[in-house]
Every structure is written in C-alpha cells, then in structure tokens.
Scaffold this motif. Structure first.
Motif, PDB file in Angstrom:
ATOM      1  N   MET A  21      28.314  51.274  39.764  1.00 22.64           N
ATOM      2  CA  MET A  21      27.463  51.976  38.802  1.00 22.64           C
ATOM      3  C   MET A  21      26.716  50.977  37.919  1.00 22.64           C
ATOM      4  N   ALA A  22      27.345  49.870  37.583  1.00 20.92           N
ATOM      5  CA  ALA A  22      26.696  48.842  36.772  1.00 20.92           C
ATOM      6  C   ALA A  22      25.575  48.164  37.558  1.00 20.92           C
ATOM      7  N   ALA A  23      25.735  48.068  38.884  1.00 21.22           N
ATOM      8  CA  ALA A  23      24.710  47.432  39.721  1.00 21.22           C
ATOM      9  C   ALA A  23      23.416  48.228  39.707  1.00 21.22           C
ATOM     10  N   GLU A  24      23.502  49.527  39.465  1.00 18.57           N
ATOM     11  CA  GLU A  24      22.292  50.335  39.359  1.00 18.57           C
ATOM     12  C   GLU A  24      21.484  49.961  38.124  1.00 18.57           C
ATOM     13  N   ASN A  25      22.150  49.421  37.104  1.00 16.51           N
ATOM     14  CA  ASN A  25      21.484  48.989  35.870  1.00 16.51           C
ATOM     15  C   ASN A  25      21.232  47.486  35.855  1.00 16.51           C
ATOM     16  N   ASN A  26      21.199  46.867  37.036  1.00 15.19           N
ATOM     17  CA  ASN A  26      20.903  45.443  37.182  1.00 15.19           C
ATOM     18  C   ASN A  26      21.994  44.556  36.586  1.00 15.19           C
ATOM     19  N   GLN A  27      23.244  45.050  36.591  1.00 14.56           N
ATOM     20  CA  GLN A  27      24.391  44.286  36.110  1.00 14.56           C
ATOM     21  C   GLN A  27      25.353  44.104  37.269  1.00 14.56           C
ATOM     22  N   TYR A  28      25.839  42.886  37.464  1.00 14.61           N
ATOM     23  CA  TYR A  28      26.724  42.581  38.578  1.00 14.61           C
ATOM     24  C   TYR A  28      28.002  41.952  38.047  1.00 14.61           C
ATOM     25  N   VAL A  29      29.124  42.248  38.704  1.00 14.46           N
ATOM     26  CA  VAL A  29      30.437  41.830  38.212  1.00 14.46           C
ATOM     27  C   VAL A  29      31.021  40.786  39.152  1.00 14.46           C
ATOM     28  N   PHE A  30      31.530  39.697  38.578  1.00 22.12           N
ATOM     29  CA  PHE A  30      32.138  38.615  39.336  1.00 22.12           C
ATOM     30  C   PHE A  30      33.503  38.293  38.749  1.00 22.12           C
ATOM     31  N   LYS A  31      34.459  37.921  39.615  1.00 23.48           N
ATOM     32  CA  LYS A  31      35.691  37.307  39.133  1.00 23.48           C
ATOM     33  C   LYS A  31      35.359  35.841  38.905  1.00 23.48           C
ATOM     34  N   VAL A  32      35.781  35.323  37.766  1.00 22.49           N
ATOM     35  CA  VAL A  32      35.456  33.943  37.422  1.00 22.49           C
ATOM     36  C   VAL A  32      36.722  33.187  37.054  1.00 22.49           C
ATOM     37  N   ALA A  33      36.600  31.870  36.992  1.00 23.57           N
ATOM     38  CA  ALA A  33      37.730  31.007  36.656  1.00 23.57           C
ATOM     39  C   ALA A  33      38.133  31.210  35.204  1.00 23.57           C
ATOM     40  N   ARG A  34      39.397  30.955  34.921  1.00 24.68           N
ATOM     41  CA  ARG A  34      39.921  31.128  33.567  1.00 24.68           C
ATOM     42  C   ARG A  34      39.210  30.241  32.541  1.00 24.68           C
ATOM     43  N   ASP A  35      38.797  29.046  32.957  1.00 29.03           N
ATOM     44  CA  ASP A  35      38.195  28.102  32.022  1.00 29.03           C
ATOM     45  C   ASP A  35      36.674  28.136  32.027  1.00 29.03           C
ATOM     46  N   ALA A  36      36.075  29.117  32.700  1.00 24.74           N
ATOM     47  CA  ALA A  36      34.616  29.199  32.790  1.00 24.74           C
ATOM     48  C   ALA A  36      34.026  29.720  31.482  1.00 24.74           C
ATOM     49  N   THR A  37      32.932  29.108  31.060  1.00 22.52           N
ATOM     50  CA  THR A  37      32.239  29.542  29.853  1.00 22.52           C
ATOM     51  C   THR A  37      31.004  30.344  30.246  1.00 22.52           C
ATOM     52  N   LYS A  38      30.414  31.044  29.279  1.00 24.74           N
ATOM     53  CA  LYS A  38      29.219  31.850  29.552  1.00 24.74           C
ATOM     54  C   LYS A  38      28.057  30.999  30.080  1.00 24.74           C
ATOM     55  N   PRO A  39      27.760  29.847  29.474  1.00 22.76           N
ATOM     56  CA  PRO A  39      26.666  29.032  30.019  1.00 22.76           C
ATOM     57  C   PRO A  39      26.946  28.537  31.438  1.00 22.76           C
ATOM     58  N   GLU A  40      28.207  28.204  31.732  1.00 17.07           N
ATOM     59  CA  GLU A  40      28.561  27.776  33.089  1.00 17.07           C
ATOM     60  C   GLU A  40      28.364  28.907  34.092  1.00 17.07           C
ATOM     61  N   ILE A  41      28.766  30.120  33.719  1.00 14.88           N
ATOM     62  CA  ILE A  41      28.610  31.270  34.611  1.00 14.88           C
ATOM     63  C   ILE A  41      27.138  31.538  34.851  1.00 14.88           C
ATOM     64  N   LYS A  42      26.341  31.459  33.813  1.00 13.53           N
ATOM     65  CA  LYS A  42      24.891  31.678  33.933  1.00 13.53           C
ATOM     66  C   LYS A  42      24.275  30.660  34.878  1.00 13.53           C
TER      67      LYS A  42
END
Length: 98
Positions: A21-42
């Motif tokens: 449902m979030a993908a319909e609003n141009n939002q996508y969900v990922f599992k990320v590493a515990r130590d990942a920061t927002k800028p790194e994910i971007k």
C-alpha cells in the motif's frame, strides 16, 4: 560510498501488505543494517537503483517474545526504512505486477 557498503546497508526489500500500500504512494520499504544511518540509506538507494530519494524514515522493530517448553525466548529484531522517492520516480521491482 563504496559498492560493498551499499550491500551491507540494504539487506533486502520488506514486502508486506502495508508495504504494498505504501508503494502506491511512492514509498518503498527495505530491511536495513542496524548501524545504517539515514544519509547512508539514501546514498545506497540512489546508487543501487539510480533514483532520486526525497525522504527516509527509519524505525526499529523489536523481536517478539516466544514461549517454548524450555522457557521464554526472544526473536531477533530488525530495522526497516521507508524510502520516499521524488515525484515521477518509481521502482519497477516493487509494483507487484508479474
């Protein structure tokens, strides 16, 4: 960011009904590493998919407590990121049309 770190930051897509449902609003969900920061994910999403990222929201999911014959145990938790892409950008892998 080197290519090795990209694959350590993004562990994989998190596909659920809520994520679809979030993908319909141009939002996508990922599992990320515990130590990942927002800028790194971007940077990782922009490098891997060649798309422009507008916003990243991160949340920690706690592991569930489970009981067994031997007593109580705790499943391991994980971290997930909601990545909002810029208007006009989409990820074809997440559309669900096969």
């Amino acid at each position: 960011m080197n290519q090795e770190r990209v694959f350590k930051v993004l562990l994989g897509p998190h596909m659920t009904e809520k994520a679809a449902m979030a993908a319909e609003n141009n939002q996508y969900v990922f599992k990320v590493a515990r130590d990942a920061t927002k800028p790194e994910i971007k940077k990782a999403v922009e490098a891997l998919f060649d798309k422009k990222v507008e916003q990243v929201q991160v949340l920690n999911m706690k592991g569930k407590t489970k009981r067994s014959v031997r007593g109580e145990g705790l499943r391991s938790g994980y971290r997930k990121a909601y990545v909002t892409l810029a208007p006009g950008e989409t990820l074809e892998d997440f559309t669900g049309t096969e």
